[in-house]
Design a protein around this motif. Structure first.
Motif, PDB file in Angstrom:
ATOM      1  N   GLU A  39       0.820  -1.206   0.000  1.00 52.13           N
ATOM      2  CA  GLU A  39       0.000   0.000   0.000  1.00 52.13           C
ATOM      3  C   GLU A  39       0.850   1.250   0.000  1.00 52.13           C
TER       4      GLU A  39
ATOM      5  N   GLN B  31      -3.680   3.689  -0.269  1.00 51.85           N
ATOM      6  CA  GLN B  31      -4.088   3.159  -1.574  1.00 51.85           C
ATOM      7  C   GLN B  31      -3.331   1.860  -1.827  1.00 51.85           C
TER       8      GLN B  31
ATOM      9  N   ARG C 219       1.565   8.078  -8.360  1.00 51.39           N
ATOM     10  CA  ARG C 219       0.429   7.659  -7.545  1.00 51.39           C
ATOM     11  C   ARG C 219       0.451   8.350  -6.188  1.00 51.39           C
TER      12      ARG C 219
ATOM     13  N   LEU D 133      -2.361  10.761  -4.486  1.00 55.68           N
ATOM     14  CA  LEU D 133      -2.905  10.531  -3.147  1.00 55.68           C
ATOM     15  C   LEU D 133      -2.899  11.810  -2.323  1.00 55.68           C
TER      16      LEU D 133
ATOM     17  N   ASP E  26      -7.884  10.335  -8.008  1.00 54.46           N
ATOM     18  CA  ASP E  26      -7.748   8.934  -8.386  1.00 54.46           C
ATOM     19  C   ASP E  26      -6.856   8.749  -9.607  1.00 54.46           C
TER      20      ASP E  26
END
Length: 544
Positions: free
Chosen positions: A161, A172, A212, A216, A221
């Motif tokens: 994660e 995430q 990513r 976050l 997204d």
């Protein structure tokens, strides 16, 4: 050094089988905790740079990644750190990268625009990744002649994660697999990736862990849709035809891959769908037009690319109508129309179309083509600029002929009140019904518009690919006029589609007649604008 790797998302349905294949006797498991750094304004991310300190087993490593070809290759520098020093900083909550180690390394030019001391002071921990990595070395057997082969790939499956640096409640999941070329030939990397892609229905992803993490932090997204960037088209007047086609395909992939990555991750955003559709159209035009520029071009790519684009069109048009056009009409007093059932009836969703194995394998082959050696081609000594003038002239003449048909229709139908689609066809939700009688050259405005718009887009894209080989001043007016005409014809064509949708809907819901009438009025103005913008193109001075 440059790392060359391919990253894929793993479908949940194929995960167990993939893990069994990844976790063999020779594989190794390692826990990795990585801390990613940037300024509060995301200075490094905006420059395409990722900076982290990661614990790999018992060792701490500082890594910076940047540059590369934007697809599979990136510049990377790794430096081992003193474990005791890192532990002390962790205990004091003062963990910070040391940028001074890059002063005399291959990565130095990437940081040349930064004042390192000032940058270091501004750095903060942005997010953390907590990942269990399974690695396995994949090696080629002996060559046919019995000699040893040094082809070697590291497969790495990551499960874990990503955690917000200042709020560990924001997390995430990470579930991806990478194939990195350790040594040997690129062909082995792509051949191996294709085998795993076929077996486990893997989907290419260009989204890095750093990207990513930035999403976050922003509570997003997906990254924004990526448009074509012609500044990244690496061609010039000395480019051979084999180098030119590779650079052109590469530029198209720079638009296609980020948008397809977002879609396979779950995005149904109109921006991603639109830009992927445009990227596919640019690519198919390039492959069609420059099909003789390389003997390595595979004719099987085209049908798959076109089919994927058509499937995206079917969904995007109706979804956009429901989410944008219908609310706009309602604001102007139109009765409400429910398009939910129509959208649900579309069998192939964007994630199905883009995640299809044949499309993903085609993308892999296209990436491999762009990274192959252009100098080995039989036509490597022929200049692209020597071929482009004839190609551009043919495209221009086709557009002028289509434009003449557009003007002729206006003259022959000057008293016509219906400037929209005068036919009905439910077989296809995308193509306007066409009446085309080749014997007397009479056809509907929908047919003429479709052909004119298609020729215009072809000419525009080919002009963009070719322009860097010619004087910039000459092409400025050319592109200005083409852009105006393309925008007005695109709008007219879209409005024809929406008018047809409402006309078809009216068969079961009389309220849809309002939308059909609205677009009938709108199309009259669209037509006049198109005619005006197309006439400007007739006076365009060729830049080639």
């Amino acid at each position: 050094m440059h790392e060359i790797e391919l990253k894929f998302l793993v479908p949940e349905a194929r995960l167990k089988g993939l893990i069994r294949q990844a976790k063999v006797k020779s594989s190794q498991d390692i826990h990795m905790a990585a801390h990613y750094f940037d300024t509060p304004k995301q200075t490094l991310a905006k420059a395409g740079i990722g900076l982290r300190i990661r614990k790999e087993g018992d060792t701490w490593v500082q890594t910076i990644k940047a540059g590369g070809d934007g697809i599979a290759a990136r510049l990377e520098h790794n430096a081992g750190l003193d474990n005791e020093h890192i532990q002390t900083m962790l205990d004091n909550d003062s963990l910070m990268p040391d940028l001074s180690i890059y002063k005399e390394t291959s990565i130095a030019p990437v940081l040349a625009d930064f004042k390192l001391k000032k940058l270091t002071k501004a750095l903060t921990r942005q997010y953390v990744t907590n990942v269990q990595r399974t690695t396995r070395l994949l090696e080629d057997g002996s060559k046919d002649d019995g000699s040893e082969n040094n082809n070697s790939i590291e497969m790495a499956y990551d499960s874990g994660e990503l955690i917000h640096g200042n709020d560990d409640s924001q997390r995430q999941a990470i579930q991806e697999i990478e194939f990195e070329l350790v040594s040997g030939d690129l062909e082995f990397l792509f051949a191996t990736a294709k085998i795993w892609c076929k077996r486990y229905k893997l989907c290419l992803s260009t989204v890095t862990k750093a990207e990513r993490g930035g999403l976050l932090i922003k509570r997003q997204d997906y990254s924004p849709a990526v448009k074509a960037d012609l500044q990244l088209l690496n061609v010039n007047k000395d480019s051979s035809i084999s180098a030119f086609i590779r650079a052109t395909v590469h530029n198209c992939l720079l638009q296609i891959l980020p948008n397809s990555s977002a879609i396979v991750a779950g995005s149904e955003d109109n921006g991603h769908l639109l830009q992927l559709r445009i990227g596919l159209r640019r690519l198919t035009v390039a492959l069609d037009t420059f099909n003789k520029f390389s003997e390595q071009l595979n004719p099987e790519w085209q049908p798959i690319l076109k089919q994927t684009a058509a499937l995206l069109d079917d969904y995007r048009e109706l979804a956009y109508l429901a989410s944008h056009i219908e609310p706009t009409l309602e604001q102007h007093g139109a009765p409400s129309i429910d398009w939910t059932a129509d959208v649900k009836q579309i069998k192939v969703t964007p994630i199905n179309a883009v995640g299809a194995n044949d499309f993903q394998l085609t993308l892999l082959e296209l990436i491999a083509f762009t990274m192959s050696d252009a100098s080995t081609e039989s036509q490597a000594d022929k200049l692209a600029i020597d071929k482009l003038a004839k190609i551009l002239s043919k495209k221009y003449m086709k557009l002028l002929k289509a434009e003449q048909n557009f003007d002729d229709w206006s003259y022959n139908n000057s008293d016509c009140d219906d400037w929209g689609c005068d036919d009905r066809e439910t077989e296809s939700s995308k193509i306007v019904n066409l009446r085309n009688d080749d014997s007397n050259h009479s056809c509907s405005i929908g047919s003429i518009l479709q052909k004119t718009h298609s020729h215009l887009k072809d000419l525009c894209y080919i002009s963009e690919f070719a322009a860097p080989l010619y004087a910039k001043k000459k092409s400025k007016r050319w592109f200005k006029n083409l852009a105006k005409a393309q925008k007005s014809l695109g709008q007219y064509y879209d409005h024809l589609q929406y008018q047809q949708r409402y006309q078809q809907k009216a068969a079961t819901d009389a309220n849809a007649l309002y939308g059909a009438g609205w677009f009938t009025v709108t199309l009259k103005n669209d037509y006049k604008r198109c005619q005006k913008d197309l006439n400007r193109i007739q006076d365009n001075a060729a830049f080639w």
